[in-house]
Design an enzyme around this catalytic site. Sequence first.
Site: not given
Length: 308
Positions: A164, A176
């Site tokens: 990401s 995350y």
Amino acid sequence: MWLLLLVLLGLILLYRYYRQSQILGNLSDKYVFITGCDTGFGRQLAKQLDRRGMKVLAACFTEPGAEELKKETSSRLQTVILDVADSQSVTAAAKWVASIVTDKGLWGLVNNAGILIPLCPNEWLKKDEFRKILDVNLLGTVDITINLLPLIRKSKGRIVNVSSIAGRLAICGGGYCMSKFGVEAFSDSIRRELRRFGVKVSIIAPDFFKTAILNSTQLKENVTNTWKKVPQNIKNDYGEHYCQNYCKFIDAMCSRGSTKFTIVTDCMEHALTAVYPWTRYSAGLHAKFFYMPLSYLPTCVADYILGS
């Protein structure tokens, strides 16, 4: 002089385009295992590769997800139920893959499964809440990859790991970003280790896409529920306005999300089918022209821009 430089640049770009446009033959003989195929990128990629005639082995988290995917694809596609955070489930799935691919080996592995919740300021969370997301996004990727490596080495195949922009810039709290930074490190190390075996490893770094995990309602609900459990002394320091502003940040982030999943899955497909795949794919305009360039700037500049 300038004309010569422009001609040279044009030739370089032309060669670059030609090199990257070369696609492998015999794609119909190649098996690809994809995790997280219930929704989002995994589901789109499974259908995309199935249409190309590849032999897709799609791992879903739920039975309904698997059944729906089978209805939308050909009889070539096969599904298995997989919880990437459960080592027994991973081992069983790896044995299932081995029984299907036999001596041909596994051409492609796409580590796509992931979660985003909890997405909160770090101080509001407990150790177990960090562990939950790391188990899926990072350790699940590691576990799947290690279990399937003998099959991938046999075919001199491809590993595609979904990271990401949050794997290059820590844009939010919670586990995350940590998990995606870890995916980047794992991908870099294993790419160097496997080069001698002819295995290629690619990283896909999407920006904001409206997959199931980028659901503003669920994300904000998680923030407010977590806020309620925060000790009073921490609430006093942060203030109610901080929680409200964090929810606004989530709304702003989710509003940027694109529904064009093929921007990401086309990158995955290229990594699996190109003769010369890229090491890294920045998927989306925000990734290409904002977050990735920002990650190369001095930290103080990135801190100021992201903080504002």
